[in-house]
Design an enzyme around this catalytic site. Structure first.
Site, PDB file in Angstrom:
ATOM      1  CE1 TYR A   1       0.620   1.343   4.346  1.00 14.92           C
ATOM      2  CE2 TYR A   1       0.597  -1.039   4.459  1.00 14.92           C
ATOM      3  CZ  TYR A   1       0.909   0.184   5.016  1.00 14.92           C
ATOM      4  OH  TYR A   1       1.526   0.230   6.236  1.00 14.92           O
TER       5      TYR A   1
ATOM      6  CE  LYS B   1     -11.445  20.439  -8.373  1.00 12.96           C
ATOM      7  NZ  LYS B   1     -10.948  21.237  -9.463  1.00 12.96           N
TER       8      LYS B   1
ATOM      9  CB  ILE C   1      -9.889  16.946 -11.015  1.00 17.42           C
ATOM     10  CG1 ILE C   1      -9.580  16.076  -9.791  1.00 17.42           C
ATOM     11  CG2 ILE C   1     -11.264  16.674 -11.605  1.00 17.42           C
ATOM     12  CD1 ILE C   1     -10.438  16.383  -8.581  1.00 17.42           C
ATOM     13  CD  GLU C   2     -12.247  16.015 -15.438  1.00 16.59           C
ATOM     14  OE1 GLU C   2     -13.454  16.291 -15.464  1.00 16.59           O
ATOM     15  OE2 GLU C   2     -11.366  16.877 -15.183  1.00 16.59           O
TER      16      GLU C   2
END
Length: 119
Positions: A55, A100, A74-75
């Site tokens: 992780y 966000k 953001i994409e």
């Protein structure tokens, strides 16, 4: 047996966005990332971290992209994070939610991306 390794609530700071108020100032991004593996059999049998997906690798991939060069969308940011995680040979699928706080602090926005990697 498909297995999912996940990181939830990871908060990272970066300079990304399209609005004047967001392009020069670092702000927080929150991530929930789940990465599916085809099998953990070898990891279970050997009790070896090297036979699974740590992780910490997931978190480090996300951190390197968020800290990297600014992007407007953001994409784009989510796709870059997914592509970075996909480099791990055991990663088969990803579900990534990136959110966000908007520049006016009136809402939280984001994207959920799901992708299967061809290996």
């Amino acid at each position: 047996m498909e297995t999912t390794i996940f990181v939830r609530g990871l908060v990272l700071w970066g300079i990304h966005g399209t609005h004047a108020l967001t392009t020069g100032t670092a702000r927080s991004f929150t991530l929930d990332i789940a990465v599916s593996l085809d099998s953990i059999k070898e990891a279970v049998e050997t009790d070896s971290l090297e036979k699974t997906l740590d992780y910490k690798y997931i978190a480090a991939c996300a951190a390197s992209v968020i800290a990297g060069p600014p992007v407007r969308l953001i994409e784009t940011l989510a796709a870059k994070i997914a592509a970075t995680i996909a480099r791990h040979p055991r990663a088969q699928k990803i579900k990534l939610t990136l959110s966000k706080c908007e520049y006016d602090d009136e809402m939280i926005s984001g994207i959920t991306l799901q992708q299967t990697f061809q290996k």
